[in-house]
Design an enzyme around this catalytic site. Structure first.
Site, mmCIF file in Angstrom:
data_model
loop_
_atom_site.group_PDB
_atom_site.id
_atom_site.type_symbol
_atom_site.label_atom_id
_atom_site.label_comp_id
_atom_site.label_asym_id
_atom_site.label_seq_id
_atom_site.Cartn_x
_atom_site.Cartn_y
_atom_site.Cartn_z
ATOM 1 N NE ARG A 1 14.983 -12.432 40.683
ATOM 2 C CZ ARG A 1 16.358 -12.587 40.461
ATOM 3 N NH1 ARG A 1 16.551 -14.124 40.119
ATOM 4 N NH2 ARG A 1 17.297 -11.775 40.377
ATOM 5 C CD GLU B 1 -3.245 0.772 9.981
ATOM 6 O OE1 GLU B 1 -4.424 1.472 10.358
ATOM 7 O OE2 GLU B 1 -3.283 0.053 9.356
ATOM 8 C CB THR C 1 4.343 -2.481 5.344
ATOM 9 O OG1 THR C 1 4.925 -1.484 6.209
ATOM 10 C CG2 THR C 1 4.667 -3.850 6.056
ATOM 11 C CG PHE D 1 -1.869 1.051 1.382
ATOM 12 C CD1 PHE D 1 -3.233 1.046 0.861
ATOM 13 C CD2 PHE D 1 -1.501 2.351 1.819
ATOM 14 C CE1 PHE D 1 -4.112 1.913 0.882
ATOM 15 C CE2 PHE D 1 -2.565 3.471 1.961
ATOM 16 C CZ PHE D 1 -3.948 2.975 1.535
ATOM 17 C CG LEU E 1 -1.633 7.312 1.367
ATOM 18 C CD1 LEU E 1 -2.118 7.932 0.044
ATOM 19 C CD2 LEU E 1 -2.337 7.162 2.528
ATOM 20 C CB THR E 2 3.789 7.036 3.717
ATOM 21 O OG1 THR E 2 2.674 6.856 4.720
ATOM 22 C CG2 THR E 2 4.653 8.097 4.389
ATOM 23 C CB THR F 1 0.962 9.934 15.049
ATOM 24 O OG1 THR F 1 0.191 11.021 14.746
ATOM 25 C CG2 THR F 1 2.032 9.701 14.042
HETATM 26 C C1 LIG Z 1 7.188 0.566 10.243
HETATM 27 C C2 LIG Z 1 6.164 1.397 9.220
HETATM 28 C C3 LIG Z 1 5.509 0.744 8.489
HETATM 29 C C4 LIG Z 1 4.986 1.685 7.597
HETATM 30 N N1 LIG Z 1 4.205 1.257 6.574
HETATM 31 C C5 LIG Z 1 3.445 1.914 5.599
HETATM 32 C C6 LIG Z 1 2.942 1.451 4.600
HETATM 33 O O1 LIG Z 1 2.879 0.214 4.227
HETATM 34 N N2 LIG Z 1 2.300 2.585 3.554
HETATM 35 C C7 LIG Z 1 2.301 3.747 3.716
HETATM 36 O O2 LIG Z 1 1.712 4.467 3.062
HETATM 37 N N3 LIG Z 1 2.695 4.142 5.121
HETATM 38 C C8 LIG Z 1 3.412 3.370 5.860
HETATM 39 N N4 LIG Z 1 4.315 3.901 6.889
HETATM 40 C C9 LIG Z 1 3.976 5.331 7.124
HETATM 41 C C10 LIG Z 1 3.106 5.657 8.326
HETATM 42 O O3 LIG Z 1 1.822 5.692 8.010
HETATM 43 C C11 LIG Z 1 3.489 7.091 8.822
HETATM 44 O O4 LIG Z 1 4.817 7.047 9.250
HETATM 45 C C12 LIG Z 1 2.569 7.851 9.698
HETATM 46 O O5 LIG Z 1 1.324 8.103 9.239
HETATM 47 C C13 LIG Z 1 3.043 9.101 10.297
HETATM 48 O O6 LIG Z 1 3.697 9.827 9.332
HETATM 49 P P1 LIG Z 1 5.180 10.601 9.413
HETATM 50 O O7 LIG Z 1 6.063 9.496 9.895
HETATM 51 O O8 LIG Z 1 5.422 11.350 8.251
HETATM 52 O O9 LIG Z 1 5.063 11.886 10.682
HETATM 53 P P2 LIG Z 1 4.664 13.279 10.339
HETATM 54 O O10 LIG Z 1 3.033 13.481 9.756
HETATM 55 O O11 LIG Z 1 5.717 13.938 9.659
HETATM 56 O O12 LIG Z 1 4.441 13.626 11.871
HETATM 57 C C14 LIG Z 1 5.520 14.158 12.606
HETATM 58 C C15 LIG Z 1 4.840 14.301 14.166
HETATM 59 O O13 LIG Z 1 4.045 15.241 14.027
HETATM 60 C C16 LIG Z 1 2.867 15.115 14.841
HETATM 61 N N5 LIG Z 1 1.676 15.827 13.888
HETATM 62 C C17 LIG Z 1 1.645 15.777 12.526
HETATM 63 N N6 LIG Z 1 0.422 16.353 12.338
HETATM 64 C C18 LIG Z 1 -0.034 16.764 13.436
HETATM 65 C C19 LIG Z 1 -1.254 17.400 13.725
HETATM 66 N N7 LIG Z 1 -2.063 18.018 12.966
HETATM 67 N N8 LIG Z 1 -1.276 17.659 14.974
HETATM 68 C C20 LIG Z 1 -0.761 17.162 16.040
HETATM 69 N N9 LIG Z 1 0.382 16.639 15.955
HETATM 70 C C21 LIG Z 1 0.495 16.361 14.504
HETATM 71 C C22 LIG Z 1 2.717 13.509 14.533
HETATM 72 O O14 LIG Z 1 1.797 12.913 15.316
HETATM 73 C C23 LIG Z 1 4.332 13.134 14.588
HETATM 74 O O15 LIG Z 1 4.454 12.986 16.345
HETATM 75 C C24 LIG Z 1 4.569 2.971 7.750
HETATM 76 C C25 LIG Z 1 5.429 3.737 8.618
HETATM 77 C C26 LIG Z 1 6.284 2.917 9.592
HETATM 78 C C27 LIG Z 1 7.060 3.386 10.908
#
Ligand SMILES: Cc1cc2nc3c(=O)[nH]c(=O)nc-3n(C[C@H](O)[C@H](O)[C@H](O)COP(=O)(O)OP(=O)(O)OC[C@H]3O[C@@H](n4cnc5c(N)ncnc54)[C@H](O)[C@@H]3O)c2cc1C
Length: 534
Positions: A424, A519, A315, A280, A282-283, A521
């Site tokens: 323990r 999924e 992933t 999938f 998207l990111t 944060t």
């Molecule tokens: C192991 C792993 C597997 C993944 N697999 C996939 C996959 O298969 N397909 C896919 O498409 N994506 C995947 N992802 C991506 C994942 O969905 C994103 O990492 C996640 O949605 C967060 O986006 P970001 O890491 O860019 O954080 P950012 O969006 O850059 O956010 C950074 C920080 O800011 C905070 N933040 C952002 N916006 C706001 C707001 N409006 N209000 C308050 N806080 C905010 C966030 O909570 C976070 O703490 C994967 C990520 C990981 C770590």
């Protein structure tokens, strides 16, 4: 299509990204309406399509803001809303005494009914003052019998088919698992991929693979609540190969129910048969929580679409045979509409890099590059410009499965901690006799029950065709926190022994962390909850 083979990687949270802990497929079986956040694999944290109108009321501007009942009526198999609601709905205010209840129910145990008005006036027992305010729509807290059966069947399957492989390949599960699973370029080695594929094939045969997909496409038609309970059960065991049973992130996903007949033949059917896997995409490097601001574009050139862009942390990206790829086809950055999902064969894009992750099975996530990738109109999944809606429509179930996975993980850690606390001894007594230890255990057990019933309630609401965005996010939020807290408590109870790689606790401690990120944060879940409230 070049078939790379291999299901979703065995990484931590199978409900979403392929786990070495649970085996649930990443996608939900419930067609919840589109929501902020990403779908089963996406970032889950994007802006909600909802905004406030001038009167401060929430106005639904989602591109796919169809009536929920229409969504449900379009769904098939387990998604379909049955003509008769499974759970009878009673009028909210009704006199007690009117309902037949099972004989073992506390109230009216002797008569098989709630106490009559006379009994209330002259109670034999102390009447519960809240009886009148009990919700009269019955809630069933028992486990669906199908869940019990599937759990049992899965246990047998694991014992018969998975555990022998685990015994045969201790190197992939032991202290140095990371070193053995991947090669120098961080790809999973063929021997490891073979194990995963073997389990997948056997799982297809046994009927577990894609069991939450509708029967119409060859799935098991298992409903969301049951799937989540099974997910919890599978997570309640040490890290192992069992995540491949249901395919994880590379396996069947309800998003693909939007396939046309031809697409179904090319992609969905072989996916259901375990012959190919997907991912999938998207990111992007610059857009995780806000994927609808994506930079990837697809422009029309004659009969073809030309895709350009980069996708991050995908992933099963290194092994997928095709990628569900999202790109902007019209509109402006930040629009929910104007994004289209394309089914892109793996030979058309480049795996630029395999990411190195914390705690997860290594070699599972990749960076994908799309340079002038040409696909035909028949490679569009669903409607042009509506890809985001298609993807987001499954978000709720994905979150619920993450929560269920977290509960199973936490339960496993709790059980380990309890056992250790019994055995323990310090200062001549088991540490479990010390309040400092026993209260940590008591609190953790309480939290587990809270989240367990929260995710089940959310699933129950969805299945009853009720809006559950708040509850889904609450379950995901608390579930992610729970798994982390459970790993922390278990490590504390074990002391130094928990810190060493001899027990799975340190691995759980590392792998639980990602639950608070993917999924959607923690912050994005809170944002969703707040927007539902305010
Ligand atoms: C192991 C792993 C597997 C993944 N697999 C996939 C996959 O298969 N397909 C896919 O498409 N994506 C995947 N992802 C991506 C994942 O969905 C994103 O990492 C996640 O949605 C967060 O986006 P970001 O890491 O860019 O954080 P950012 O969006 O850059 O956010 C950074 C920080 O800011 C905070 N933040 C952002 N916006 C706001 C707001 N409006 N209000 C308050 N806080 C905010 C966030 O909570 C976070 O703490 C994967 C990520 C990981 C770590």
């Amino acid at each position: 299509m070049v078939r790379r083979g291999g299901p979703g990687c065995l990484s931590k949270s199978d409900a979403a990204y392929g786990s070495d802990r649970t085996a649930a497929s990443e996608s939900t079986t419930s067609k919840a309406p589109p929501d902020e956040g990403r779908s089963a694999f996406g970032p889950g944290g994007n802006e909600s399509p909802e905004t406030l109108d001038e009167g401060g009321r929430r106005e639904d501007r989602r591109p796919e803001a169809e009536d929920r009942s229409e969504l449900c009526s379009r769904a098939e198999g387990p998604l379909a809303r049955s003509a008769e609601p499974e759970i009878p709905r009673y009028p909210r205010v009704q006199r007690l005494g009117a309902f037949e209840v099972p004989p073992d129910t506390v109230y009216g145990a002797e008569t098989g009914s709630f106490p009559s008005v006379e009994q209330e006036a002259h109670p034999i027992r102390h009447p519960n003052p809240y009886v009148r305010t009990l919700p009269l729509r019955r809630m069933d807290f028992s486990e669906p019998s199908e869940a019990t059966q599937i759990r049992k069947a899965l246990d047998d399957f694991i014992e018969r088919e998975v555990e022998p492989l685990e015994r045969e390949h201790p190197e992939f599960l032991g202290e140095d698992y990371q070193r053995h699973i991947v090669d120098d370029d961080h790809y999973q080695v063929p021997e490891y991929r073979d194990v995963v594929e073997t389990i997948r094939r056997k799982s297809v045969e046994a009927g577990f693979y894609g069991m939450d997909m509708p029967e119409e496409v060859g799935g098991g038609g298992v409903d969301l609540l049951t799937t989540a309970i099974v997910t919890e059960h599978l997570a309640d065991r040490p890290p192992g190969f069992h995540s491949a049973i249901m395919g994880g992130a590379g396996g069947p996903t309800p998003i693909l129910l939007a396939c046309t007949e031809d697409q179904r033949e090319e992609y969905l059917d072989p996916l259901m048969d375990g012959e190919i896997t997907t991912c999938f995409a998207l990111t992007e490097p610059d857009h995780g929580s806000d994927p609808h601001y994506m930079d990837a574009t697809a422009e029309k050139d004659g009969d073809e679409w030309v895709i350009n862009g980069e996708k991050y942390w995908i992933t099963n990206g290194p092994y997928a045979d095709f990628a569900m790829t999202f790109a902007r086809t019209s509109g402006e950055k930040g629009d929910y509409g104007g994004i289209t999902c394309f089914l892109v064969d793996s030979e058309q894009y480049e795996v630029e890099k395999v990411h190195r992750t914390m705690g997860l099975t290594p070699g599972g996530q990749a960076q994908l590059r799309f340079d002038d990738v040409r696909v035909g109109e028949d490679e569009v999944l669903g409607e042009v410009d509506d890809g985001f809606g298609t993807a987001m429509s499954w978000i709720g179930g994905g979150r619920i499965k993450i929560a269920a996975n977290a509960v199973g993980t936490a339960q496993h850690l709790l059980d380990m901690a309890v056992e250790y606390a019994r055995d323990r001894e310090t200062f001549g007594k088991p540490i479990g006799h010390r309040q400092g230890v026993s209260f940590q255990i008591a609190d953790l057990a309480t939290e587990i029950e809270q989240v367990r019933w929260l995710y089940r309630y959310a699933a129950w609401k969805i299945q009853n065709d009720e809006r559950a965005r708040k509850e889904e996010s609450m379950a995901k939020l608390r579930g992610a926190e729970l798994a982390n807290h459970a790993a922390d408590v278990a490590m504390q109870v074990y002391g130094g022994a928990g810190f060493m790689k001899d027990t799975p606790i340190e691995r759980e401690y590392r792998s639980a962390r990602v639950l608070r990120i993917f999924e959607g944060t923690d912050e994005i879940q809170r944002r969703t909850i707040a927007r539902e409230l305010i």
